[in-house]
Design a protein around this motif. Structure first.
Motif, mmCIF file in Angstrom:
data_model
loop_
_atom_site.group_PDB
_atom_site.id
_atom_site.type_symbol
_atom_site.label_atom_id
_atom_site.label_comp_id
_atom_site.label_asym_id
_atom_site.label_seq_id
_atom_site.Cartn_x
_atom_site.Cartn_y
_atom_site.Cartn_z
ATOM 1 N N GLY A 44 0.788 -1.221 0.000
ATOM 2 C CA GLY A 44 0.000 0.000 0.000
ATOM 3 C C GLY A 44 0.825 1.279 0.000
ATOM 4 N N LYS A 45 0.095 2.387 0.138
ATOM 5 C CA LYS A 45 0.753 3.694 0.168
ATOM 6 C C LYS A 45 1.650 3.831 1.389
ATOM 7 N N GLU A 46 1.202 3.231 2.502
ATOM 8 C CA GLU A 46 2.018 3.287 3.716
ATOM 9 C C GLU A 46 3.336 2.545 3.509
ATOM 10 N N GLY A 47 3.264 1.434 2.810
ATOM 11 C CA GLY A 47 4.473 0.654 2.523
ATOM 12 C C GLY A 47 5.433 1.411 1.642
ATOM 13 N N LEU A 48 4.905 2.066 0.618
ATOM 14 C CA LEU A 48 5.748 2.881 -0.264
ATOM 15 C C LEU A 48 6.403 4.011 0.520
ATOM 16 N N ALA A 49 5.632 4.638 1.401
ATOM 17 C CA ALA A 49 6.190 5.713 2.229
ATOM 18 C C ALA A 49 7.285 5.173 3.149
ATOM 19 N N GLU A 50 7.079 3.965 3.679
ATOM 20 C CA GLU A 50 8.073 3.346 4.556
ATOM 21 C C GLU A 50 9.374 3.055 3.793
ATOM 22 N N ILE A 51 9.238 2.544 2.579
ATOM 23 C CA ILE A 51 10.414 2.276 1.736
ATOM 24 C C ILE A 51 11.153 3.576 1.442
ATOM 25 N N ASN A 52 10.405 4.598 1.051
ATOM 26 C CA ASN A 52 11.037 5.894 0.764
ATOM 27 C C ASN A 52 11.757 6.437 1.988
ATOM 28 N N GLN A 53 11.141 6.277 3.174
ATOM 29 C CA GLN A 53 11.767 6.769 4.403
ATOM 30 C C GLN A 53 13.030 5.983 4.721
ATOM 31 N N MET A 54 13.019 4.682 4.454
ATOM 32 C CA MET A 54 14.225 3.873 4.675
ATOM 33 C C MET A 54 15.383 4.415 3.850
ATOM 34 N N MET A 55 15.113 4.749 2.590
ATOM 35 C CA MET A 55 16.182 5.280 1.723
ATOM 36 C C MET A 55 16.623 6.664 2.192
ATOM 37 N N VAL A 56 15.680 7.502 2.607
ATOM 38 C CA VAL A 56 16.035 8.824 3.129
ATOM 39 C C VAL A 56 16.923 8.677 4.359
ATOM 40 N N ASP A 57 16.544 7.782 5.268
ATOM 41 C CA ASP A 57 17.333 7.580 6.484
ATOM 42 C C ASP A 57 18.732 7.068 6.158
ATOM 43 N N LEU A 58 18.824 6.086 5.267
ATOM 44 C CA LEU A 58 20.140 5.550 4.894
ATOM 45 C C LEU A 58 21.003 6.594 4.187
ATOM 46 N N ARG A 59 20.353 7.478 3.453
ATOM 47 C CA ARG A 59 21.069 8.510 2.696
ATOM 48 C C ARG A 59 21.439 9.701 3.585
ATOM 49 N N ASP A 60 20.491 10.194 4.366
ATOM 50 C CA ASP A 60 20.698 11.440 5.121
ATOM 51 C C ASP A 60 21.260 11.222 6.525
ATOM 52 N N ASN A 61 21.059 10.055 7.091
ATOM 53 C CA ASN A 61 21.570 9.732 8.424
ATOM 54 C C ASN A 61 22.306 8.399 8.361
ATOM 55 N N PRO A 62 23.406 8.368 7.635
ATOM 56 C CA PRO A 62 24.072 7.078 7.411
ATOM 57 C C PRO A 62 24.574 6.451 8.704
ATOM 58 N N MET A 63 24.500 5.133 8.712
ATOM 59 C CA MET A 63 25.035 4.384 9.851
ATOM 60 C C MET A 63 26.550 4.566 9.852
ATOM 61 N N GLU A 64 27.135 4.732 11.015
ATOM 62 C CA GLU A 64 28.583 4.905 11.118
ATOM 63 C C GLU A 64 29.301 3.575 11.281
ATOM 64 N N THR A 65 28.628 2.623 11.919
ATOM 65 C CA THR A 65 29.164 1.273 12.066
ATOM 66 C C THR A 65 28.039 0.284 11.809
ATOM 67 N N ILE A 66 28.415 -0.869 11.286
ATOM 68 C CA ILE A 66 27.477 -1.958 11.069
ATOM 69 C C ILE A 66 28.198 -3.242 11.463
ATOM 70 N N ASN A 67 27.613 -3.972 12.382
ATOM 71 C CA ASN A 67 28.188 -5.226 12.870
ATOM 72 C C ASN A 67 29.627 -5.032 13.367
ATOM 73 N N GLY A 68 29.844 -3.918 14.047
ATOM 74 C CA GLY A 68 31.156 -3.645 14.633
ATOM 75 C C GLY A 68 32.196 -3.133 13.656
ATOM 76 N N GLN A 69 31.808 -2.901 12.405
ATOM 77 C CA GLN A 69 32.738 -2.415 11.387
ATOM 78 C C GLN A 69 32.365 -0.986 10.993
ATOM 79 N N ARG A 70 33.400 -0.135 10.872
ATOM 80 C CA ARG A 70 33.147 1.246 10.439
ATOM 81 C C ARG A 70 32.703 1.288 8.986
#
Length: 159
Positions: A44-70
């Protein structure tokens, strides 16, 4: 690709080797790699919005470490830029624009996020690796990499 594999097999046979032995030599020289894909469907539309937000978050607030790796670099195909997070530098990428992000970790792990353009889903591609010193280490290496992938998925809350 098939022609290249045939050529490698022919050269291996001519030198008294085999395609399998050459593959093992590649593992020994360049590490043992494992790839994994997960696809998350959001309805649905909520799902599309959630996907878009995931990409915005990954793009604008990138993770600094993942699984203990920078995270050492992020390629953003939408903005056609790469950010070196170690030296705090940005580089232009000469590629077609696409809503794709690739995170590179200090241990050689790559994580790619790409939403579908036609379906309400987002795909994550994982590439992990570990060095091995002999063929007997392959089962251990595969188990280690499976665990690494599971831990990344858990940390990124993609399950």
């Amino acid at each position: 690709a098939c022609l290249l594999v045939c050529e490698i097999a022919a050269q291996a046979k001519a030198s008294g080797s085999s395609l399998y032995k050459e593959l093992i030599n590649l593992y020994l020289d360049f590490s043992f790699y494992k790839e994994h894909l997960i696809s998350l469907t959001k309805k649905g539309k909520e799902g599309l919005a959630e996907i878009n937000q995931m990409m915005v978050d990954l793009r604008d607030n990138p993770m600094e470490t993942i699984n203990g790796q920078r995270v050492v670099c992020i390629e953003d195909y939408q903005n056609t830029t790469a950010r070196d997070l170690i030296n705090n530098e940005t580089f232009d990428l000469d590629i077609p624009k696409s809503n794709v992000l690739i995170y590179y970790l200090e241990d050689g792990t790559k994580i790619c996020a790409r939403p579908s353009g036609t379906e309400p889903k987002i795909k994550f591609y994982f590439s992990v690796n570990t060095a091995i010193e002999n063929i007997n280490e392959i089962p251990e290496a595969e188990s280690f990499l499976n665990t690494k992938i599971k831990n990344i998925i858990l940390e990124m809350q993609l399950n």
